[in-house]
Scaffold this motif. Sequence first.
Motif, PDB file in Angstrom:
ATOM      1  N   SER A 115       1.013  -1.069   0.163  1.00  0.00           N
ATOM      2  CA  SER A 115      -0.014  -0.044   0.072  1.00  0.00           C
ATOM      3  C   SER A 115       0.923   1.180   0.026  1.00  0.00           C
ATOM      4  N   GLY A 116       0.117   2.272  -0.338  1.00  0.00           N
ATOM      5  CA  GLY A 116       1.051   3.485  -0.371  1.00  0.00           C
ATOM      6  C   GLY A 116       1.607   3.786   0.910  1.00  0.00           C
ATOM      7  N   THR A 117       2.913   4.147   0.871  1.00  0.00           N
ATOM      8  CA  THR A 117       3.697   4.393   2.089  1.00  0.00           C
ATOM      9  C   THR A 117       4.353   5.799   2.035  1.00  0.00           C
ATOM     10  N   VAL A 118       4.164   6.456   3.252  1.00  0.00           N
ATOM     11  CA  VAL A 118       4.433   7.724   3.527  1.00  0.00           C
ATOM     12  C   VAL A 118       5.652   7.697   4.634  1.00  0.00           C
ATOM     13  N   PRO A 119       6.458   8.893   4.567  1.00  0.00           N
ATOM     14  CA  PRO A 119       7.508   8.995   5.533  1.00  0.00           C
ATOM     15  C   PRO A 119       7.071   9.161   6.928  1.00  0.00           C
ATOM     16  N   ILE A 175       9.111   0.506   3.414  1.00  0.00           N
ATOM     17  CA  ILE A 175       8.704  -0.548   2.444  1.00  0.00           C
ATOM     18  C   ILE A 175       9.676  -1.963   2.670  1.00  0.00           C
ATOM     19  N   LYS A 176      10.707  -1.411   3.054  1.00  0.00           N
ATOM     20  CA  LYS A 176      11.913  -2.539   3.162  1.00  0.00           C
ATOM     21  C   LYS A 176      11.491  -3.567   4.232  1.00  0.00           C
ATOM     22  N   TYR A 208       5.894  15.087   0.905  1.00  0.00           N
ATOM     23  CA  TYR A 208       6.261  15.175  -0.357  1.00  0.00           C
ATOM     24  C   TYR A 208       6.295  13.679  -1.237  1.00  0.00           C
ATOM     25  N   VAL A 209       6.483  12.886  -0.406  1.00  0.00           N
ATOM     26  CA  VAL A 209       6.751  11.425  -0.979  1.00  0.00           C
ATOM     27  C   VAL A 209       5.614  10.379  -0.478  1.00  0.00           C
ATOM     28  N   GLU A 210       5.201   9.613  -1.506  1.00  0.00           N
ATOM     29  CA  GLU A 210       4.436   8.497  -1.087  1.00  0.00           C
ATOM     30  C   GLU A 210       4.712   7.316  -2.127  1.00  0.00           C
ATOM     31  N   ILE A 211       5.018   6.148  -1.836  1.00  0.00           N
ATOM     32  CA  ILE A 211       5.404   5.079  -2.850  1.00  0.00           C
ATOM     33  C   ILE A 211       4.484   4.091  -2.469  1.00  0.00           C
ATOM     34  N   GLU A 212       3.895   3.477  -3.702  1.00  0.00           N
ATOM     35  CA  GLU A 212       3.239   2.178  -3.385  1.00  0.00           C
ATOM     36  C   GLU A 212       3.849   1.194  -4.321  1.00  0.00           C
ATOM     37  N   GLY A 213       3.904  -0.038  -4.128  1.00  0.00           N
ATOM     38  CA  GLY A 213       4.595  -1.205  -4.844  1.00  0.00           C
ATOM     39  C   GLY A 213       3.991  -2.427  -5.078  1.00  0.00           C
ATOM     40  N   ILE A 214       4.579  -3.373  -5.813  1.00  0.00           N
ATOM     41  CA  ILE A 214       4.110  -4.734  -6.247  1.00  0.00           C
ATOM     42  C   ILE A 214       5.341  -5.461  -6.169  1.00  0.00           C
ATOM     43  N   ALA A 215       5.449  -6.455  -5.468  1.00  0.00           N
ATOM     44  CA  ALA A 215       6.426  -7.551  -5.224  1.00  0.00           C
ATOM     45  C   ALA A 215       6.110  -8.615  -5.871  1.00  0.00           C
ATOM     46  N   ALA A 216       6.985  -9.533  -6.596  1.00  0.00           N
ATOM     47  CA  ALA A 216       6.394 -10.791  -6.940  1.00  0.00           C
ATOM     48  C   ALA A 216       7.870 -11.812  -6.666  1.00  0.00           C
ATOM     49  N   VAL A 217       7.390 -12.934  -6.436  1.00  0.00           N
ATOM     50  CA  VAL A 217       8.271 -13.848  -6.130  1.00  0.00           C
ATOM     51  C   VAL A 217       7.946 -15.247  -7.077  1.00  0.00           C
TER      52      VAL A 217
END
Length: 164
Positions: free
Chosen positions: A55-59, A84-85, A153-162
């Motif tokens: 999900s969107g992650t903020v600082p 996120i890590k 100023y920053v929000e990041i969302e992502g998709i990881a795959a294994v």
Amino acid sequence: MTAKMFSPALAFALAGFAVSAPAHAQEIERTYSSPTATIASTASVPAGARLVFVSGTVPAPLDPANPNDLGDTRQQTISVLERIKATLEAQGLGLGDLVKLTVFLVGVPELEGRMDSAAMNEVFRTYFGTPEQPNRPTRSTIQIAALGRPGMYVEIEGIAAVAP
């Protein structure tokens, strides 16, 4: 088609393909426009891969005692990627498993309301495409008007795959 329509040679060729195709398809494949590209151009995820949507992650605040001090775009990007890590590690994954990121940046006053993509990219290169973590995800970076709080100023969302 009935089984009688296949010749033994065709059946043998198809059987060989069925055996060899999954071995190749087990990997997540990334392509890059150049060896030094900051991001991947494409990421191909095989069928059956485990997908994890972040999900969107903020600082986080630089100092918990001062929750309004989130820092600049550079500091916020570090904070978000570290969060996120940690989220991925709790799932048994790492940053190298990310195949897609969407970065939302708010314009900053010192750049007359433009996003500080240079600062974000500077940080990004320390997390992706390094000797320790060579994988680079695909990415979109979008300037937006605002996030949930002033100074964010920053929000990041992502998709990881294994791969399976």
